[in-house]
Write an enzyme that holds these catalytic residues in place. Structure first.
Site, PDB file in Angstrom:
ATOM      1  N   LYS A 118      29.385  79.454  48.076  1.00  0.00           N
ATOM      2  CA  LYS A 118      29.737  79.423  49.512  1.00  0.00           C
ATOM      3  C   LYS A 118      29.461  78.052  50.115  1.00  0.00           C
ATOM      4  O   LYS A 118      30.182  77.602  51.001  1.00  0.00           O
ATOM      5  CB  LYS A 118      28.950  80.487  50.284  1.00  0.00           C
ATOM      6  N   LYS A 198      38.788  85.284  39.482  1.00  0.00           N
ATOM      7  CA  LYS A 198      38.606  86.618  40.025  1.00  0.00           C
ATOM      8  C   LYS A 198      39.528  86.810  41.235  1.00  0.00           C
ATOM      9  O   LYS A 198      39.661  85.899  42.043  1.00  0.00           O
ATOM     10  CB  LYS A 198      37.125  86.731  40.435  1.00  0.00           C
ATOM     11  N   LYS A 201      39.963  87.414  48.258  1.00  0.00           N
ATOM     12  CA  LYS A 201      40.643  87.002  49.484  1.00  0.00           C
ATOM     13  C   LYS A 201      40.522  85.496  49.691  1.00  0.00           C
ATOM     14  O   LYS A 201      41.475  84.828  50.044  1.00  0.00           O
ATOM     15  CB  LYS A 201      40.018  87.718  50.697  1.00  0.00           C
TER      16      LYS A 201
HETATM   17  P1  ADP Z   1      31.885  90.917  49.183  1.00  0.00           P
HETATM   18  O1  ADP Z   1      32.453  89.903  50.057  1.00  0.00           O
HETATM   19  O2  ADP Z   1      30.682  91.619  49.729  1.00  0.00           O
HETATM   20  O3  ADP Z   1      31.772  90.524  47.748  1.00  0.00           O
HETATM   21  P2  ADP Z   1      34.420  91.823  48.711  1.00  0.00           P
HETATM   22  O4  ADP Z   1      35.302  92.274  49.823  1.00  0.00           O
HETATM   23  O5  ADP Z   1      34.665  90.520  48.050  1.00  0.00           O
HETATM   24  O6  ADP Z   1      32.982  91.956  49.230  1.00  0.00           O
HETATM   25  O7  ADP Z   1      34.328  92.938  47.601  1.00  0.00           O
HETATM   26  C1  ADP Z   1      34.005  94.258  47.909  1.00  0.00           C
HETATM   27  C2  ADP Z   1      33.720  94.958  46.606  1.00  0.00           C
HETATM   28  O8  ADP Z   1      34.798  94.776  45.706  1.00  0.00           O
HETATM   29  C3  ADP Z   1      32.468  94.414  45.899  1.00  0.00           C
HETATM   30  O9  ADP Z   1      31.786  95.487  45.262  1.00  0.00           O
HETATM   31  C4  ADP Z   1      33.029  93.477  44.880  1.00  0.00           C
HETATM   32  O10 ADP Z   1      32.181  93.337  43.753  1.00  0.00           O
HETATM   33  C5  ADP Z   1      34.324  94.181  44.498  1.00  0.00           C
HETATM   34  N1  ADP Z   1      35.313  93.203  44.049  1.00  0.00           N
HETATM   35  C6  ADP Z   1      35.831  92.202  44.790  1.00  0.00           C
HETATM   36  N2  ADP Z   1      36.723  91.483  44.084  1.00  0.00           N
HETATM   37  C7  ADP Z   1      36.767  92.037  42.850  1.00  0.00           C
HETATM   38  C8  ADP Z   1      37.493  91.741  41.655  1.00  0.00           C
HETATM   39  N3  ADP Z   1      38.363  90.746  41.593  1.00  0.00           N
HETATM   40  N4  ADP Z   1      37.285  92.518  40.572  1.00  0.00           N
HETATM   41  C9  ADP Z   1      36.407  93.553  40.612  1.00  0.00           C
HETATM   42  N5  ADP Z   1      35.692  93.888  41.712  1.00  0.00           N
HETATM   43  C10 ADP Z   1      35.855  93.142  42.827  1.00  0.00           C
END
Ligand code: ADP
Length: 329
Positions: A118, A198, A201
């Site tokens: 970050k 990965k 967003k």
């Molecule tokens: P945070 O910002 O708290 O990580 P996110 O919105 O990015 O929340 O993700 C919400 C959930 O989705 C979390 O449990 C995260 O680990 C999971 N997640 C996000 N992106 C992926 C991905 N590409 N593959 C698997 N799990 C994901």
């Protein structure tokens, strides 16, 4: 008054209201939220305090909080089988986070991979919340003495840190919190449309669940496939092709599809078209439910308020126990 470890095992997870949910969120985490509703006392939280570390737009925050709630309900969270609430509606979370910071060495936080990431992503806004983020996350989980935390693999380091913080607290003040355990789905890391990083967003490489159909098609058609497959007649390598990998989650015939790729009976474009169709079909009912919920925002807000109210006694009991143990009364 103490809040004894629950007799029914509890699960807890939080998700940021940071914009349109994507298939990585669903395949990596939300699917498990839905499944675990039947096995655990399930508590799910829209973590707006966390989102404030990256967003400072109040209107956006309000809108996205409601959208995330509607999305989770549309994807299968059932307010009769789980508790869904907004983090800031239970302000005990920040009090507990403060108390936990006092047993957390700064060095543990500075070495967290997400903090380092970050700092690079938002160099003009390296706020204190970014550093203490994992402590607030630990507070969210231990507030309800949850033992099971469904998350994607990117959260594994945070969960490990939560466990260390729990151990530090229990060592100093006596056994209080159980050590939470992460649980992953069969898709713990879903790759983005770029095929290497990965899906996320912030990386702008997502396939959104609730976007208009044409947008979902555009996102799927933009996917990078097997980069060594140049000609339509070249054999494909499903094990390295992200489109082929995703087919595993949207149909039972993926082995046949993979065979078609290996023998070049099908090409990348065919495979992408099929994947887009399947993703759209897979989420069709959820999209209808989402539209229905967004048309009745009062219903969504009511579910969130009821969720926060239901948790008040549990949060109060934990705070009383912790304050007593720390000598605050
Ligand atoms: P945070 O910002 O708290 O990580 P996110 O919105 O990015 O929340 O993700 C919400 C959930 O989705 C979390 O449990 C995260 O680990 C999971 N997640 C996000 N992106 C992926 C991905 N590409 N593959 C698997 N799990 C994901």
């Amino acid at each position: 008054m103490t809040n004894p470890s629950p007799t029914v095992a509890r699960t807890f997870s939080g998700i940021q209201p940071s914009g349109a949910p994507h298939i990585g969120n669903d395949l990596g985490a939300i699917r498990n939220y839905v499944r675990l509703q039947d096995e655990f006392e399930a508590i799910y939280c829209i973590v707006d305090y966390h989102a404030l570390t990256s967003t400072h737009d109040p209107d956006r925050m309000r809108r996205q909080t409601r959208e995330m709630a509607a999305a989770l309900l549309a994807l299968g969270l059932d307010p009769d089988r789980c508790t869904l609430f907004v983090q800031s509606h239970r302000p005990e979370h920040t009090e507990l986070a403060w108390l936990l910071t006092t047993v957390t060495p700064v060095s543990w936080l500075e070495r967290t991979p997400t903090y380092k990431e970050k700092r690079l992503n938002q160099p003009d806004d390296i706020n204190h919340g970014l550093l203490t983020y994992p402590v607030l996350q630990a507070a969210d989980i231990v507030m309800y003495k949850a033992t099971t935390v469904p998350v994607g693999k990117d959260q594994a380091a945070h969960l490990e840190l939560s466990r260390e913080i729990v151990r530090a607290f229990n060592n100093r003040y006596g056994p209080t919190f159980p050590e939470p355990q992460a649980v992953f789905t069969e898709a713990p890391v879903v790759l983005g449309t770029d095929g290497v990083r990965k899906m996320s967003k912030s990386l702008n490489n997502t396939i959104e669940i609730f976007a208009p159909e044409e947008e979902i098609r555009r996102q799927v058609m933009s996917m990078v496939t097997d980069t060594q497959r140049i000609l339509r007649t070249d054999p494909g390598r499903p094990e390295v092709c992200n489109v082929c990998q995703l087919q595993r989650f949207f149909g039972t015939d993926y082995l046949q599809l993979w065979d078609g790729e290996r023998t070049a009976r099908t090409g990348c474009v065919d495979m992408k078209r099929l994947l887009a169709d399947r993703i759209i079909r897979h989420y069709a009912e959820a999209r209808e439910r989402y539209a229905e919920l967004m048309a009745h925002p009062g219903r969504v807000d009511g579910i969130l308020e009821a969720g926060a109210d239901r948790l008040r006694p549990m949060a109060a009991a934990t705070m009383t126990e912790v304050r007593e143990k720390m000598g605050l009364r």
